[in-house]
Enzyme design. Structure first.
Site, mmCIF file in Angstrom:
data_model
loop_
_atom_site.group_PDB
_atom_site.id
_atom_site.type_symbol
_atom_site.label_atom_id
_atom_site.label_comp_id
_atom_site.label_asym_id
_atom_site.label_seq_id
_atom_site.Cartn_x
_atom_site.Cartn_y
_atom_site.Cartn_z
ATOM 1 N N HIS A 1 0.840 -1.210 0.000
ATOM 2 C CA HIS A 1 0.000 0.000 0.000
ATOM 3 C C HIS A 1 0.869 1.251 0.000
ATOM 4 O O HIS A 1 0.584 2.220 -0.718
ATOM 5 C CB HIS A 1 -0.895 0.038 1.245
ATOM 6 C CG HIS A 1 -1.914 -1.055 1.332
ATOM 7 N ND1 HIS A 1 -1.992 -1.921 2.400
ATOM 8 C CD2 HIS A 1 -2.911 -1.418 0.491
ATOM 9 C CE1 HIS A 1 -3.006 -2.758 2.222
ATOM 10 N NE2 HIS A 1 -3.576 -2.483 1.068
ATOM 11 N N LYS B 1 -16.146 -8.366 9.647
ATOM 12 C CA LYS B 1 -16.803 -8.477 10.953
ATOM 13 C C LYS B 1 -15.751 -8.501 12.072
ATOM 14 O O LYS B 1 -15.961 -7.958 13.132
ATOM 15 C CB LYS B 1 -17.640 -9.771 11.003
ATOM 16 C CG LYS B 1 -18.848 -9.754 10.075
ATOM 17 C CD LYS B 1 -20.081 -9.229 10.807
ATOM 18 C CE LYS B 1 -21.327 -9.211 9.951
ATOM 19 N NZ LYS B 1 -21.311 -8.211 8.876
ATOM 20 N N ARG C 1 -1.649 -5.997 -8.256
ATOM 21 C CA ARG C 1 -0.447 -6.778 -7.971
ATOM 22 C C ARG C 1 -0.198 -7.843 -9.011
ATOM 23 O O ARG C 1 0.930 -8.123 -9.379
ATOM 24 C CB ARG C 1 -0.575 -7.456 -6.600
ATOM 25 C CG ARG C 1 -0.556 -6.507 -5.433
ATOM 26 C CD ARG C 1 -1.051 -7.178 -4.187
ATOM 27 N NE ARG C 1 -2.441 -7.610 -4.357
ATOM 28 C CZ ARG C 1 -3.223 -8.050 -3.397
ATOM 29 N NH1 ARG C 1 -2.745 -8.145 -2.167
ATOM 30 N NH2 ARG C 1 -4.469 -8.398 -3.633
ATOM 31 N N SER D 1 -2.724 -7.803 3.094
ATOM 32 C CA SER D 1 -3.003 -7.667 4.532
ATOM 33 C C SER D 1 -3.408 -9.022 5.106
ATOM 34 O O SER D 1 -3.030 -9.376 6.224
ATOM 35 C CB SER D 1 -4.125 -6.662 4.761
ATOM 36 O OG SER D 1 -3.799 -5.415 4.222
#
Ligand code: PNS
Length: 178
Positions: free
Chosen positions: A27, A51, A100, A138
């Site tokens: 990022h 969530k 990517r 991530s």
């Protein structure tokens, strides 16, 4: 009579939206590339996404602000609802996304076309990270970290430190609901 030359060029900002749970070196790479194309980048953290995120939206904002501390061209914000509505509110010239690998392409094309349908004037600009960052996500960072792996090479120091802090706070177990 003296005349003053003023810069009439509009201040062109781009939105770099995402979950950023957490921000990775990939990022950061995209943000630095985007800064060469736009006057300002708004890193926009999506509220209410997963969530069970590792970091709350407020924590993610604080981390990203720490990563770009002192860099005037980078603003960090949260958004909710449709991305194109947020982009319009911010009068952004473009939405920036990283590509990517080919595997990102289908999802990104779907989003770009949907966003164009919703708001024909907001362009999506795709930037390609350095190949050393092309395998980063991530999700993988969190998985490797949760299994005891070293992720220091994949995230900014501020993220690494916060991950270590959460490990110390939970004794290695999962964090309570964010
Ligand atoms: O980092 P991510 O999770 O791939 O980012 C996805 C994100 C936040 C860009 C996307 O989920 C999004 O724009 N959400 C906001 C809701 C929205 O506008 N949905 C329609 C987009 S096609």
């Amino acid at each position: 009579m003296t005349s003053t030359v003023t810069d009439q060029r509009p201040h062109r900002i781009a939105i770099f939206p995402g979950s950023f749970d957490p921000i990775t070196n990939g990022h950061v790479d995209i943000i630095r590339r985007a800064l060469r194309l736009f006057d300002g980048i708004v890193v926009a953290v999506l509220q209410n996404a997963a969530k069970q995120p590792h970091f709350s939206p407020e924590e993610r904002v604080a981390i990203i602000r720490e990563v770009f501390a002192g860099e005037a061209g980078v603003e960090v914000d949260t958004f909710d609802g449709l991305l194109v509505d947020y982009a319009r509110r911010r009068q952004a010239a473009a939405i920036v996304r990283g590509l990517r690998a080919v595997s990102d392409f289908e999802y990104e094309m779907q989003m770009a076309h949907m966003n164009r349908h919703l708001s024909p004037t907001v362009e999506t600009v795709f930037l390609i990270p350095d190949e050393t960052n092309s395998f980063l996500s991530s999700r993988l960072v969190k998985e490797v970290f949760s299994l005891g792996g070293d992720v220091a090479a994949f995230v900014p120091p501020a993220v690494h430190r916060r991950l270590q802090e959460t490990r110390e706070a939970t004794g290695g177990g999962p964090r309570a609901g964010r």
